[in-house]
Scaffold this active site. Sequence first.
Site, PDB file in Angstrom:
ATOM      1  N   CYS A   1      -3.805  12.523 -20.919  1.00  0.00           N
ATOM      2  CA  CYS A   1      -2.988  11.493 -21.115  1.00  0.00           C
ATOM      3  C   CYS A   1      -1.575  11.878 -21.650  1.00  0.00           C
ATOM      4  O   CYS A   1      -0.545  11.242 -21.704  1.00  0.00           O
ATOM      5  CB  CYS A   1      -3.715  10.503 -21.867  1.00  0.00           C
TER       6      CYS A   1
ATOM      7  N   CYS B   1     -10.246  11.866 -25.437  1.00  0.00           N
ATOM      8  CA  CYS B   1      -9.498  11.682 -26.831  1.00  0.00           C
ATOM      9  C   CYS B   1      -9.996  12.407 -27.734  1.00  0.00           C
ATOM     10  O   CYS B   1      -9.074  12.734 -28.689  1.00  0.00           O
ATOM     11  CB  CYS B   1      -9.529   9.821 -27.026  1.00  0.00           C
TER      12      CYS B   1
HETATM   13 FE1  FES Z   1      -4.546   9.648 -24.912  1.00  0.00          FE
HETATM   14 FE2  FES Z   1      -6.733   8.587 -25.924  1.00  0.00          FE
HETATM   15  S1  FES Z   1      -5.579   8.046 -24.196  1.00  0.00           S
HETATM   16  S2  FES Z   1      -5.630  10.391 -26.841  1.00  0.00           S
END
Ligand code: FES
Length: 134
Positions: free
Chosen positions: A42, A111
């Site tokens: 992400c 994450c």
């Molecule tokens: Fe990036 Fe959770 S979406 S750390």
Amino acid sequence: MEVIELTETGYSKKVLEHFMNPKNVGAIENPDGYGKVGNPVCGDLMEMFIKVKDDTITEIKFKTFGCGSAIATSSMVTEMAKGMHVDDALKITRNDVADELDGLPPKKMHCSNLAADALHAAIKDYKAKKTGKK
Ligand code: FES
């Protein structure tokens, strides 16, 4: 307006507790170890700071630009690692963190990498400084 119970989102109560009231947020001046990692999935960032005495983590703090799961997992990993020998803390995996939180939704497992990886990076930094390689 309909109110959605947060637990209906698939997050455990423990995740929500750590997200709403995270522990050990912030930075440490002159840390003995510092780790910064980015999440390739992400693009979010995590920083971890540790103070170490006799190879035991005495103080630990984190700062993150990650999502709620990243906040909850970092809060949990700092609570797990505090008071641990650095070699034991190096063995904490993202699955250990997720288990302590009573699980994470599968699409949020990436994450928890941030928290565990940043902790490992901070410990490796501490070890490198200690052996004079830094
Ligand atoms: Fe990036 Fe959770 S979406 S750390």
